[in-house]
Design an enzyme around this catalytic site. Sequence first.
Site, PDB file in Angstrom:
ATOM      1  CG  ASN A   9      -2.361   1.295   7.383  1.00  0.00           C
ATOM      2  OD1 ASN A   9      -1.599   0.683   6.608  1.00  0.00           O
ATOM      3  ND2 ASN A   9      -1.983   2.374   8.055  1.00  0.00           N
ATOM      4  CD1 TRP A  10      -4.095  -5.199   6.457  1.00  0.00           C
ATOM      5  CD2 TRP A  10      -3.138  -6.433   4.854  1.00  0.00           C
ATOM      6  NE1 TRP A  10      -5.041  -6.066   5.968  1.00  0.00           N
ATOM      7  CE2 TRP A  10      -4.479  -6.828   4.977  1.00  0.00           C
ATOM      8  CE3 TRP A  10      -2.338  -7.061   3.891  1.00  0.00           C
ATOM      9  CZ2 TRP A  10      -5.042  -7.836   4.188  1.00  0.00           C
ATOM     10  CZ3 TRP A  10      -2.890  -8.059   3.097  1.00  0.00           C
ATOM     11  CH2 TRP A  10      -4.230  -8.449   3.252  1.00  0.00           C
ATOM     12  CE  LYS A  11      -0.620   1.043  11.356  1.00  0.00           C
ATOM     13  NZ  LYS A  11      -0.387   1.778  12.591  1.00  0.00           N
ATOM     14  CG  HIS A  51      -0.590   6.593   8.496  1.00  0.00           C
ATOM     15  ND1 HIS A  51       0.253   6.460   9.568  1.00  0.00           N
ATOM     16  CD2 HIS A  51      -1.676   5.831   8.771  1.00  0.00           C
ATOM     17  CE1 HIS A  51      -0.306   5.645  10.459  1.00  0.00           C
ATOM     18  NE2 HIS A  51      -1.489   5.247   9.991  1.00  0.00           N
ATOM     19  CD  GLU A  78       2.303   4.018  11.596  1.00  0.00           C
ATOM     20  OE1 GLU A  78       2.350   3.378  10.535  1.00  0.00           O
ATOM     21  OE2 GLU A  78       1.624   3.652  12.578  1.00  0.00           O
ATOM     22  CD  GLU A 101      -5.366   6.750  11.039  1.00  0.00           C
ATOM     23  OE1 GLU A 101      -5.884   5.640  11.101  1.00  0.00           O
ATOM     24  OE2 GLU A 101      -4.207   6.941  10.654  1.00  0.00           O
ATOM     25  N   GLY A 159      -2.237   2.514  17.543  1.00  0.00           N
ATOM     26  CA  GLY A 159      -1.429   1.390  18.004  1.00  0.00           C
ATOM     27  C   GLY A 159      -1.180   1.389  19.504  1.00  0.00           C
ATOM     28  CB  SER A 201      -6.803   1.717  19.499  1.00  0.00           C
ATOM     29  OG  SER A 201      -5.400   1.912  19.621  1.00  0.00           O
ATOM     30  N   GLY A 255      -3.930  -2.359  13.608  1.00  0.00           N
ATOM     31  CA  GLY A 255      -3.695  -3.663  14.233  1.00  0.00           C
ATOM     32  C   GLY A 255      -4.823  -4.665  14.039  1.00  0.00           C
TER      33      GLY A 255
HETATM   34  C1  PEP Z   1      -3.469   3.291  11.697  1.00  0.00           C
HETATM   35  O1  PEP Z   1      -2.271   3.257  11.783  1.00  0.00           O
HETATM   36  O2  PEP Z   1      -4.014   3.749  10.675  1.00  0.00           O
HETATM   37  C2  PEP Z   1      -4.258   2.808  12.834  1.00  0.00           C
HETATM   38  C3  PEP Z   1      -5.427   3.309  13.027  1.00  0.00           C
HETATM   39  O3  PEP Z   1      -3.663   1.858  13.645  1.00  0.00           O
HETATM   40  P1  PEP Z   1      -4.324   1.111  14.919  1.00  0.00           P
HETATM   41  O4  PEP Z   1      -5.720   0.703  14.524  1.00  0.00           O
HETATM   42  O5  PEP Z   1      -3.431  -0.060  15.160  1.00  0.00           O
HETATM   43  O6  PEP Z   1      -4.338   2.085  16.038  1.00  0.00           O
END
Ligand code: PEP
Length: 263
Positions: A13-15, A106, A108, A178, A184, A222, A244
Amino acid sequence: MSASTITPWVVGNWKMNPMQADAGQLVQNLKKLLQDQIIAESACHIGVAPVSIALLNVQAAFKDAGRQILTVAQDLSRIAGTGAYTGEVSAELLKDSQINFVLVGHSERREIFAETADIIQAKVKHALTAGLTVIYCVGESLEQRENGQAEQVVLQQICDIASVVEAEQWVNIVIAYEPIWAIGTGKTASPEDAQAMHAAIRLGVSQITPAGQTMALLYGGSVKPENAVELAACPDINGALVGGASLNAESFYKIAQAFANTK
Ligand code: PEP
């Protein structure tokens, strides 16, 4: 098929990242790693979710990757079809551009963009109706976990969409667990806690649909090369949604390799 024989998925997921030049480099670096040592399609589905304006370029750039790299939309409109909805991209428009996968729910989007269960429900319904596969994200906050509500919250998020999913559409859903506190932050759920939640999700989904037995359940929060092997070793963790670490080709490739080799 048992949970341990489900083909894993590793999706980046490049966001709201990166700039075009860096995205081009990221794609080239990933292709080079795959050229040097291919990861068989049967060993792991690999996908990336770039920003919407980059979806078609990224899709085209992976055409000669030597294997399928799925291009995943990060979001879709809660309104179906076409029409006067400035700024929106519908499920049908994604499908029309051969974008066959989409993230929904998600944290976010739930938190920053105030997406309610009703909005998420509409998005899931339209995505499935248009023939997209949905990567449906669920997860609890730190407060909910500390209050012992994690499982209840996550299972409720699954129930939120159950009424709009037709019996035959469940096979087009992948669930990504998640925990919000792990996104993050560098904190990962322990493999034991993640496995326990994944087992609860599998049981919960299996009470709704037989597809629960074969549904891929991804862990996100993460994930890095350093923790991917132990997460991949958990029987009900069938892949990862990676934020990330997906912006670095080598890290992302190593995570995919960990799942491909461990499963
Ligand atoms: C995400 O936002 O889907 C995610 C898992 O981010 P990160 O790996 O940076 O925690």
